[in-house]
Scaffold this motif. Structure first.
Motif, PDB file in Angstrom:
ATOM      1  N   SER A  14      67.532  46.811 134.633  1.00  0.00           N
ATOM      2  CA  SER A  14      67.261  47.990 133.915  1.00  0.00           C
ATOM      3  C   SER A  14      65.740  48.233 134.301  1.00  0.00           C
ATOM      4  O   SER A  14      65.613  49.557 134.091  1.00  0.00           O
ATOM      5  CB  SER A  14      67.438  47.633 132.450  1.00  0.00           C
ATOM      6  OG  SER A  14      68.959  47.189 132.201  1.00  0.00           O
TER       7      SER A  14
ATOM      8  N   SER B 176      68.385  48.969 128.296  1.00  0.00           N
ATOM      9  CA  SER B 176      69.009  47.632 128.269  1.00  0.00           C
ATOM     10  C   SER B 176      70.536  47.706 128.221  1.00  0.00           C
ATOM     11  O   SER B 176      70.982  48.356 127.328  1.00  0.00           O
ATOM     12  CB  SER B 176      68.637  46.788 127.038  1.00  0.00           C
ATOM     13  OG  SER B 176      69.163  45.721 126.825  1.00  0.00           O
ATOM     14  N   GLN B 177      71.158  47.195 129.470  1.00  0.00           N
ATOM     15  CA  GLN B 177      72.446  47.396 129.234  1.00  0.00           C
ATOM     16  C   GLN B 177      73.246  46.876 128.197  1.00  0.00           C
ATOM     17  O   GLN B 177      73.959  47.398 127.438  1.00  0.00           O
ATOM     18  CB  GLN B 177      73.278  47.025 130.632  1.00  0.00           C
ATOM     19  CG  GLN B 177      73.525  45.611 131.066  1.00  0.00           C
ATOM     20  CD  GLN B 177      74.479  44.899 130.557  1.00  0.00           C
ATOM     21  OE1 GLN B 177      75.475  45.556 129.908  1.00  0.00           O
ATOM     22  NE2 GLN B 177      74.502  43.734 130.397  1.00  0.00           N
ATOM     23  N   SER B 178      72.765  45.460 128.093  1.00  0.00           N
ATOM     24  CA  SER B 178      73.556  44.701 126.923  1.00  0.00           C
ATOM     25  C   SER B 178      72.778  45.153 125.510  1.00  0.00           C
ATOM     26  O   SER B 178      73.783  44.862 124.525  1.00  0.00           O
ATOM     27  CB  SER B 178      72.965  43.133 127.101  1.00  0.00           C
ATOM     28  OG  SER B 178      71.685  43.017 126.803  1.00  0.00           O
TER      29      SER B 178
ATOM     30  N   THR C 182      68.607  42.115 124.893  1.00  0.00           N
ATOM     31  CA  THR C 182      67.519  41.586 125.608  1.00  0.00           C
ATOM     32  C   THR C 182      66.392  41.397 124.680  1.00  0.00           C
ATOM     33  O   THR C 182      65.733  42.127 124.058  1.00  0.00           O
ATOM     34  CB  THR C 182      67.153  42.106 126.888  1.00  0.00           C
ATOM     35  OG1 THR C 182      68.316  42.244 127.836  1.00  0.00           O
ATOM     36  CG2 THR C 182      66.111  41.642 127.757  1.00  0.00           C
TER      37      THR C 182
ATOM     38  N   GLU D 279      69.418  36.833 143.163  1.00  0.00           N
ATOM     39  CA  GLU D 279      70.164  36.250 142.048  1.00  0.00           C
ATOM     40  C   GLU D 279      71.771  35.664 142.612  1.00  0.00           C
ATOM     41  O   GLU D 279      71.816  34.598 141.985  1.00  0.00           O
ATOM     42  CB  GLU D 279      70.583  37.519 141.291  1.00  0.00           C
ATOM     43  CG  GLU D 279      71.139  37.250 139.934  1.00  0.00           C
ATOM     44  CD  GLU D 279      71.507  38.370 139.237  1.00  0.00           C
ATOM     45  OE1 GLU D 279      71.452  39.426 139.804  1.00  0.00           O
ATOM     46  OE2 GLU D 279      71.824  38.249 138.031  1.00  0.00           O
TER      47      GLU D 279
HETATM   48  O1  M6R Z   1      70.842  43.833 129.385  1.00  0.00           O
HETATM   49  P1  M6R Z   1      69.572  44.127 129.833  1.00  0.00           P
HETATM   50  O2  M6R Z   1      69.819  45.490 130.983  1.00  0.00           O
HETATM   51  O3  M6R Z   1      68.550  44.272 129.112  1.00  0.00           O
HETATM   52  O4  M6R Z   1      69.278  42.822 130.837  1.00  0.00           O
HETATM   53  C1  M6R Z   1      68.229  42.874 131.585  1.00  0.00           C
HETATM   54  C2  M6R Z   1      68.115  41.570 132.528  1.00  0.00           C
HETATM   55  O5  M6R Z   1      68.322  40.423 132.134  1.00  0.00           O
HETATM   56  C3  M6R Z   1      69.312  42.233 133.722  1.00  0.00           C
HETATM   57  O6  M6R Z   1      69.256  43.585 134.077  1.00  0.00           O
HETATM   58  C4  M6R Z   1      69.418  41.161 134.798  1.00  0.00           C
HETATM   59  O7  M6R Z   1      68.164  41.300 135.687  1.00  0.00           O
HETATM   60  C5  M6R Z   1      70.797  41.653 135.747  1.00  0.00           C
HETATM   61  N1  M6R Z   1      71.898  40.957 134.999  1.00  0.00           N
HETATM   62  C6  M6R Z   1      70.633  41.135 137.019  1.00  0.00           C
HETATM   63  O8  M6R Z   1      71.691  41.551 137.905  1.00  0.00           O
END
Ligand code: M6R
Length: 608
Positions: A304, A349-351, A354, A490
Motif C-alpha cells: 500500500s 491499507s487494503q485490509s 494494519t 516475498e
Molecule cells: O492491509 P495493508 O495494505 O495495510 O497491508 C500492508 C502490508 O502489510 C501489505 O501491503 C504487504 O506488504 C503485502 N501483503 C505484500 O504483498
C-alpha cells in the motif's frame, strides 16, 4: 495475522465443529502458523485441540468437524510470543482448566507477566501472550466470580492491543473484549458470535453489531450486552444489516490464487472504474477536504505504501496537490507532533487493519487533530471505522498473501481521484486522464497476453539463477520498482532491493559485476535519465532487464527488454507492475514455493 472467533448456541450441537471449521477457513487469509479449537458443553465439559501447521492438517488430525458443544472458540495464530508449537498455540486453559480463552493481538509485557504468574503459583504452560490474558482474567475471576469486573481489572495488567474471547466452564456465555484489535459481532437465528474478521461472520449472518475500542460484550445465544471496558458502564447499541457480500474464493482452474488474482486485475479495475463513474459522492467529499489542506500526509505500509508513492505522483502532477508519503510505522516519530488541523492524513491499507496505520490514526482521532481519509478494501474494517471518509477500492476478496489486485485498484483510485480534483479546479489534463482511465482493463489484459510468457522465461533463465538483485525505478515508476522488489522478496525468498535509480550510483553500484541482474520498470517519457542510469550499470557489465512500452533508446541500451503495450505515461505502472508480479510469481513457482502463503508472512498485520 491471528484471528479469533467465538460462538454461543443454546444447546449442545453436534455441528459445532463444522461452524468452527468454517469460521477458521475464513481467517486463514490473514496468515497463521498454528490453529486451535476449544468447545464447551452445557454440562461444563471442555475439549481443546490445537497444534502448529496447516489448518487443514490440524482439522483432519483432530477430527475438528466432530467436535460438539454449545460454545466454541477457534484461534489461528501467527507467532510473535513463543515459537509455533502446540503449547504456544491458542486457545489456552487457565491454571485449573475451567476457563478457556484466546486472543488476537500483542501483549507487550508478556515476559514480565510470565514471571509474575509463575511466582504467584499459576500454571503457566507456554510463552504465548494469549495465555497471559487468560491468567490475568483468571486472577480476578478467582477473587470476584464476576466476569465483567474480572476483565475490567485484568486489562490494567495487560500492555498492548488485543481482541480477546473467553468462557468459563459453568456459564452459558462468552465474554469478548476489543482493545485496539479488530472485533465484530454477529447475531444469528440461534446463536451469537464474535470474530476478528467480518467475513468469517458474514458467512453465517449479516446482522452485525458494532463494537468499539475499549468495549466488551457479554453474550449467550440470544442476548448480548455491551459494556465500557474501563468503567463497566452499560452501552446500548442495536444491530444493523450489513450490505457486504462475501465472495467465495476458489481457484477457478488457476494453480494459485496469486495467478488468479493477477488475472482478475482486468475485471476488478473495470468494476472499480464503473463504481467511481456512478458514485461521485465520496470523491466530492474527499476532493473538498484535500483541496483545502495545507499538508497531505499519505500513510501506508508495504504494498500500500508503494501504491501511495505512485498515487502521490498522480496527485502532485495531475491534481497539483502537494502530498508527502510516509511509511506508517515511521509517521508518529517523525511527523506526529507536527500535525495540525490544516493537515489531512490519508491512510491507505487494503485490509483496513494494519496496526502501524491504526497507530497513526488513533492519536489524531482522539485529539481531533485533522481530517482522516482512508482507502481500504475491507469496508467494515477498523481503519474505515476510524476515518472521516472512506474510499473503497472494491477489489473483492484477495486470498493470496501477496497483494496484487488490491495494489492495482489502489493506484487506479489515486489516478481517478487526481483527475476528479483536476476537473474541479479546471486543470487542463483532467479530460485526457479520464479518457485513458477506461483503457486500463484492456491494457492489463494485453500485458498479460503478450508478456506472461516472456516473464516466465525471464524467471526461468535469469531470476532463478540470481540470489541477489535490484529493482530500480525513476519518476512515476519508482513505486513500480519498489513493489516489484517486494513481490520478489516475498514469494521468492531472495534479497531484492527496490531503489530510486539515481541513488544507485551513491554506493550500491559497487555490487555490480558481470551478469549482476537489475530489473528496471520504466516509462518512455523518462528515457533520458533512465538510459543514463542503465548505462552506469551496463558499462560495468551488469545485466539490465528493462520493462516498459517500446522505446528505441531502451531497446539499444538494455540487455533484455520486456516490452509492455503502448500506453500513456501515467498508465505505465499498471502494465509494468503486472510484469513484476508475473516475474515474482513464476520465480516462486519454479523454485517449488507456494506463492500464496509465503513463509513467515501474514496478510493482515495487526501487531506493532
Ligand atoms: O492491509 P495493508 O495494505 O495495510 O497491508 C500492508 C502490508 O502489510 C501489505 O501491503 C504487504 O506488504 C503485502 N501483503 C505484500 O504483498
Amino acid at each position: 495475522m491471528c484471528g479469533v472467533f467465538g460462538i454461543v448456541f443454546a444447546e449442545n450441537r453436534s455441528d459445532l465443529g463444522e461452524y468452527l471449521v468454517k469460521a477458521s477457513r475464513k481467517l486463514v487469509y490473514r496468515g497463521y502458523d498454528s490453529a486451535g479449537f476449544a468447545t464447551i458443553k452445557t454440562d461444563g465439559s471442555t475439549q481443546l485441540k490445537k497444534g502448529p501447521g496447516k489448518l487443514e492438517t490440524v482439522i483432519e488430525q483432530f477430527h475438528i468437524q466432530k467436535m460438539s458443544g454449545s460454545r466454541g472458540i477457534v484461534q489461528l495464530r501467527w507467532a510473535t510470543f513463543g515459537e509455533p508449537t502446540e503449547a504456544n498455540s491458542q486457545p489456552h486453559y487457565d491454571s485449573d482448566g475451567d476457563i478457556i480463552g484466546a486472543h488476537n493481538g500483542n501483549i507487550v509485557n508478556t515476559s514480565s507477566l510470565i514471571e509474575a504468574f509463575k511466582r504467584d503459583g499459576y500454571t503457566v504452560r507456554s510463552q504465548n501472550d494469549g495465555e497471559m490474558v487468560v491468567h490475568a482474567f483468571e486472577k480476578y475471576f478467582n477473587e470476584t466470580k464476576d466476569p465483567l469486573l474480572s476483565m475490567q481489572k485484568a486489562q490494567t495488567m495487560l500492555k498492548g492491543d488485543y481482541a480477546f474471547i473467553v468462557g468459563h466452564q459453568h456459564d452459558n456465555h462468552l465474554l469478548a473484549v476489543k482493545k485496539g484489535s479488530s472485533l465484530y459481532v454477529g447475531i444469528g437465528k440461534d446463536f451469537i458470535a464474535c470474530s476478528s474478521d467480518l467475513a468469517s461472520l458474514l458467512q453465517f449472518t449479516n446482522k452485525i453489531v458494532d463494537i468499539h475500542d475499549g468495549e466488551m460484550i457479554y453474550y449467550n445465544h440470544e442476548h448480548y450486552q455491551l459494556y465500557d471496558l474501563f468503567s463497566g458502564a452499560k452501552i446500548e447499541r442495536e444491530p444493523y444489516l450489513s450490505p457486504i457480500k462475501v465472495e467465495e474464493a476458489n481457484l477457478e482452474g488457476f494453480a494459485h490464487y496469486m495467478k488468479k488474482e493477477i488475472h482478475e486485475q482486468i475485471i476488478k479495475t473495470r468494476e472499480l472504474t464503473e463504481l467511481l463513474n456512478h458514485d461521485p459522492h465520496t470523491l466530492d467529499e474527499t476532493s473538498k477536504i484535500l483541496s483545502k489542506a495545507n499538508r497531505i500526509f499519505i500513510v501506508a505500509s508495504g504494498t500500500s505504501y508503494h501504491a501511495s508513492l505512485i498515487g502521490s505522483y498522480y496527485l502532485n502532477h495531475i491534481a497539483r496537490l502537494k502530498t508527502q508519503v510516509v511509511i506508517a510505522g515511521q509517521f508518529n516519530e517523525y511527523y506526529g507532533h507536527l500535525v495540525d488541523n490544516n493537515d489531512v492524513v490519508f491512510c491507505v491499507s487494503q485490509s483496513g487493519e494494519t496496526k502501524d496505520v491504526v497507530n497513526v490514526i488513533n492519536p489524531i482521532r482522539d485529539q481531533k487533530l485533522c481530517p482522516i481519509i482512508s482507502m481500504v478494501n475491507i469496508i467494515g474494517s477498523s481503519i474505515a471505522h476510524k476515518s472521516d471518509i472512506t474510499l473503497n477500492i472494491a477489489a473483492g476478496v484477495e486470498t493470496s498473501v501477496p497483494a496484487t489486485k488490491t495494489f492495482m485498484n489502489q493506484i487506479l483510485l489515486f489516478l481517478y481521484l487526481s483527475a476528479y480534483i483536476a476537473k474541479q479546479t479546471g486543470a487542463p489534463e483532467a479530460e485526457e486522464v479520464f479518457s485513458i482511465i477506461g483503457t486500463i482493463p484492456e491494457l492489463i489484459a494485453k500485458t498479460i497476453e503478450q508478456d506472461e510468457e516472456p516473464c516466465q522465461a525471464l524467471a526461468d533463465t535469469v531470476i532463478s539463477k540470481a540470489h541477489d538483485l535490484y529493482c530500480l525505478g525513476y519518476g512515476l515508476n519508482y513505486g513500480s520498482a519498489m513493489e516489484g522488489a517486494l513481490k520478489i522478496k516475498e514469494v521468492y525468498y531472495r534479497h531484492c532491493e527496490g531503489m530510486y535509480s539515481s541513488e544507485f550510483k551513491h554506493g550500491p553500484l559497487s555490487i555490480v559485476e558481470e551478469g549482476y541482474p537489475i530489473l528496471f520498470p520504466a516509462s518512455p517519457s523518462e528515457s533520458g535519465m533512465v538510459i543514463s542510469h542503465i548505462n552506469e550499470i551496463t558499462v560495468r557489465k551488469g545485466f539490465v532487464v528493462l520493462i516498459s512500452p517500446y522505446d528505441e533508446g531502451y531497446a539499444r541500451n538494455a540487455n533484455s527488454y520486456i516490452i509492455t503495450p503502448n500506453c500513456h505515461h501515467y498508465l505505465t505502472p499498471f502494465a509494468n507492475v503486472v510484469c513484476m508480479q508475473l516475474i515474482a510469481y513464476f520465480s516462486s513457482v519454479l523454485s517449488g514455493y507456494d506463492p500464496d502463503f509465503p513463509r513467515n508472512i501474514s496478510k493482515t498485520l495487526t501487531v506493532d
